[in-house]
Design an enzyme around this catalytic site. Structure first.
Site, PDB file in Angstrom:
ATOM      1  N   ASP A   1       3.997  -5.212  11.687  1.00 13.57           N
ATOM      2  CA  ASP A   1       3.328  -4.070  11.156  1.00 13.57           C
ATOM      3  C   ASP A   1       3.659  -2.957  11.205  1.00 13.57           C
ATOM      4  OD1 ASP A   1       0.927  -3.292   9.720  1.00 13.57           O
ATOM      5  OD2 ASP A   1      -0.303  -3.578  11.264  1.00 13.57           O
TER       6      ASP A   1
ATOM      7  N   ASN B   1       0.827  -1.132   0.176  1.00 13.80           N
ATOM      8  CA  ASN B   1       0.007  -0.096  -0.067  1.00 13.80           C
ATOM      9  C   ASN B   1       0.831   1.242   0.077  1.00 13.80           C
ATOM     10  OD1 ASN B   1       0.896  -0.630   2.539  1.00 13.80           O
ATOM     11  ND2 ASN B   1      -1.006   0.273   3.857  1.00 13.80           N
TER      12      ASN B   1
END
Lengths: 427, 353
Positions: free
Chosen positions: A306, A95
């Protein structure tokens, strides 16, 4: 021909079943031997007695922000943070801006990593064109360009039909589909977990059921298709229960958890500190307990960060308006040592599986073990070292962590990639 | 306490239209001086959750004495002369903003209201930058209304001026709870031991949260009633008893507080129609009859007549809704008075207390 000899450490390699005090030699970037009292024979010698010598850790879920959001992080700073956190490789989510849904972006990432990276970067491509959830991206091209998995991370794969096709299509390439498990119709704009804390603070809540529903959908589809499913950043007891059952029934599923989901609860949000805002959100103690249990019993395959760098200006906003995510590369290993290993939830063997062996296996990387001939990627840990997290000193461009100032025991001290020391702790 | 002294020097409470019970002595009886806080502990009023019972009593007692000022021919005292109070309203509000403005003016403070549509917020400035700019103009207090929980906390951390939360999303609305407590005390004499029902859209209500904290700290039993779709997760963790039907919740209630349905905060799928909502949860005369005979009816406004409350109840003999509004002024005067001396180097109130 450079040679590196790691002398006198506790060598832990779950793949070969090794856990013994020994020397480890890396010759011209490849592991050339493990044994007692190896002859230096001209090698550079690193004295590592009292330390753990493990196969290089791999963080299979980071956001490096390049291309497009270099004000948050770059491949250079992100991989420097990885090295400083004990990681010898990272897999980066697609992304970016533009998203990694075509080969040119994949190749750009790999080129930038070759030029400026401290550690290897394994790109993850998009499942769908533009991550829009409508049409499959050219996954064959992405794999050819170097992608090791596909994901629409940030969003779930939009429909059951698309997820079915993705799980089927990727079988050709033997790569996993990494799913961000969130039913968006249940979460909406909720900035935190649904529970007594969201009730007290008046926030819309993100129920754990939103995660469970997509996990359930995808497990059914993984069984239907025989595809390889990897569930990202699992935070819910229900999802873990389903994954445990699915594994027992032989479904090809793996999953990962983050340190913040095994360390923090949603009680942290009472501070309105936007560094406690992440997706999936911090959950209640019962969920944290379930995550720790699943780490111990093998339901969870990998610990990931993450790592989600954001500029300070973006995080000083109102809680609802601030972006989700925290940086994690430089805190994950000490958190895992301090909170899992030292508290007796996992063994050292298991910790190395979670951080090295399994990420390599899930992404089908030639890594994760110390076999003779393997690439000389090594993480050296000092399990007794106690230090304080200092966000101001991070190699990452961003500082958005809820762990600043935490004193933790068990830190990486050397990060070695292909026989080169790419980072060492200040002593 | 200078405020109390000043107010006591003026004519007494007789003829106060906001009170039906004789409350001129009640404050002293219920809240003897030795149980009171001398001052608020924080520079900010961010929520009732962060106050202790003594601080709440201090505000209520101060407000009680300030009520009288509004009954004077000249409704103004010089107490906060030279203080600068800025109202920052990032969400539309008529009642609360006006109440804060009038309260500041009654105390002779300089006050300026800024609404989001006229401030720099629409130009992309952050909340903190907006607040720091205003503070750089030497504001003593910032009153903030915002659509998101914690916005007042963000300001309070960034500014040395005192910050008053005038409503942050569905989190807290402390001055509303304080004015409600003052109104209940006026009518019931005490709050301890009362059974207070809060009903309606609990999930989206900052009024409910602040009232639950306030009333429980003052010793009331709080009961909430809402359709399950309007009930927040694990509401019992706030220390209340919860009902999914209105009728059983009304039994034995001394106070019935109905809440506005807030469609603007979401929940479009939470009920099928206002017609059905009124049938199930609207406070009608028939339903109100299930409460105690002397129960009072409250609503934080603005009311949706015929949705959560019937007009004949809202305007009926048990309604104290307009008393709430009058008390809002006194409570806000008290809060401004108690906080205005703490920020920006001014120390007069603190040292006097």
């Amino acid at each position: 021909m450079s040679k590196l000899l790691l002398k006198g450490g506790r060598v832990v390699d779950p793949v070969q079943g090794i856990d013994e005090v020994a020397d480890l030699m890396i010759d011209d970037g490849l592991i050339s031997g493990i044994g007692p009292d190896l002859d230096a024979n001209g090698a550079v010698v690193l004295e590592v007695s009292g330390c753990v010598v493990a196969p290089g850790f791999i963080d299979m879920h980071v956001h490096l922000r390049e291309p497009g959001q270099e004000y948050k992080e770059t491949i250079k700073t992100g991989t420097a943070a990885a090295a400083a956190g004990g990681f010898t490789g990272v897999a980066c989510m697609p992304n970016t801006s533009p998203v990694n849904d075509q080969r040119a972006v994949t190749e750009l990432i790999i080129e930038r990593a070759d030029e400026a990276g401290s550690v290897p970067v394994y790109p993850i491509g998009c499942v769908s064109v533009g991550q829009k959830g409508e049409a499959l991206a050219e996954i064959g091209e992405l794999v050819d360009g170097g992608c090791v998995a596909v994901s629409d991370d940030g969003y779930p794969v939009a429909t059951a039909e698309l997820m079915r096709r993705a799980l089927e299509y990727t079988r050709m390439f033997d790569i996993p589909v990494i799913e961000h498990c969130e039913d968006l119709s249940l979460t909406g704009t909720a900035p935190m977990n649904e529970g007594s804390v969201s009730t007290a603070l008046g926030f819309k809540g993100h129920p754990a059921a939103a995660e469970d529903i997509i996990v359930a959908r995808d497990l059914v589809l993984a069984e239907l298709t025989g595809g390889s499913l990897h569930c990202a950043h699992i935070s819910s007891a229900g999802a873990l229960r389903m994954i445990r059952d699915a594994k027992a029934r032989g479904i090809d599923v793996t999953c990962e958890v983050t340190p913040h989901h095994f360390v923090l609860t949603d009680e942290e949000v009472r501070s309105f500190d936007t560094n406690t805002k992440m997706n999936p959100p911090l959950r209640s103690q019962a969920h944290v307990d379930a995550v720790i249990e699943a780490l111990a019993d093998g339901t969870v395959d990998a610990i990931v960060t993450d790592h989600a760098p954001h500029h300070a200006d973006e995080k000083v906003l109102e809680f609802d308006l601030a972006p989700f995510g925290i940086v994690g590369l430089e805190t994950a290993v000490p958190l895992a040592c301090d909170r899992l290993l030292h508290r007796g939830h996992v063994t050292l063997q298991r910790l190395v599986e979670l951080l090295a062996v399994n990420p390599a296996r899930i992404l089908r990387l030639d890594a994760g073990d110390l076999s003779e001939g393997a690439i000389g990627n090594v993480t050296v840990l000092d399990l007794e070292r106690t230090a304080t997290v200092d966000a101001a000193a991070f190699a990452s461009k961003s500082r958005n962590t809820p762990f600043d100032g935490w004193e933790l025991t068990g830190w990486p001290v050397f990060t070695i990639v292909a026989g080169e020391v790419v980072w060492k702790a200040a002593r | 306490m200078p405020g109390a002294t000043e107010a006591k020097a003026a004519p007494g409470d007789t003829g106060n239209p906001a009170t039906t019970a004789d409350t001129s002595d009640a404050g002293d009886v219920m809240f003897p001086a030795d149980r009171q806080a001398a001052a608020l502990k924080s520079k900010d009023l961010l929520g009732i959750e962060y106050l202790d019972a003594d601080e709440i009593r201090l505000i209520l007692d101060t407000a009680h004495h300030f009520k009288e000022i509004s009954l004077r021919p000249i409704k103004k005292v010089p107490t906060l002369r030279g203080k600068s109070i800025i109202n920052l309203f990032f969400e539309p509000s008529t009642r609360t903003r006006t109440s804060f403005e009038i309260a500041a003016k009654r105390l002779s403070a300089d006050t300026q209201s800024i609404s989001a549509s006229t401030s720099a917020v629409v130009k992309g400035e952050t909340l903190i930058d907006t607040a720091r700019n205003i503070e750089a103009m030497y504001a003593d207090l910032l009153v903030i209304r915002h659509a998101f929980p914690g916005a007042a906390h963000v300001l309070a951390r960034a500014c040395s001026a005192g910050v008053i939360n005038a409503g942050d999303g569905a989190h807290e609305h402390p001055t509303q709870a304080l004015l409600d407590a003052l109104t209940i005390r006026d009518h019931k004499g005490t709050i301890e031991g009362l059974r207070v029902l809060i009903c309606g859209d609990i999930a989206h209500s900052r009024v409910a949260r602040s009232n639950i904290h306030c009333l429980r700290k003052l010793g009331a039993d709080v009961v909430v009633a809402a359709p399950p779709t309007f009930m927040p997760c694990d509401v019992e963790s706030l220390g209340v008893e919860a009902f999914h039907r209105l009728e059983p919740a009304l039994e034995g209630a001394d106070v019935v507080m109905t809440l506005r349905i807030q469609l603007e905060r979401g929940g479009k799928l939470s009920f099928p129609s206002t017609r059905e909502y009124f049938n199930l949860f609207g406070l009608s005369r028939d339903k109100l009859a299930l409460a105690k005979d002397d129960a009072i009816v409250m609503h934080p406004g603005p009311m949706n007549r015929g949705v959560e409350i019937a007009s004949d109840v809202a305007d009926g003999p048990q309604s104290v809704i307009l008393d709430q509004v009058s008390n809002g002024l006194a409570v806000r005067m008290a809060v401004l008075y108690l906080l205005a001396g703490r920020g920006a180097g001014a120390k007069n109130v603190e040292t006097a207390a």
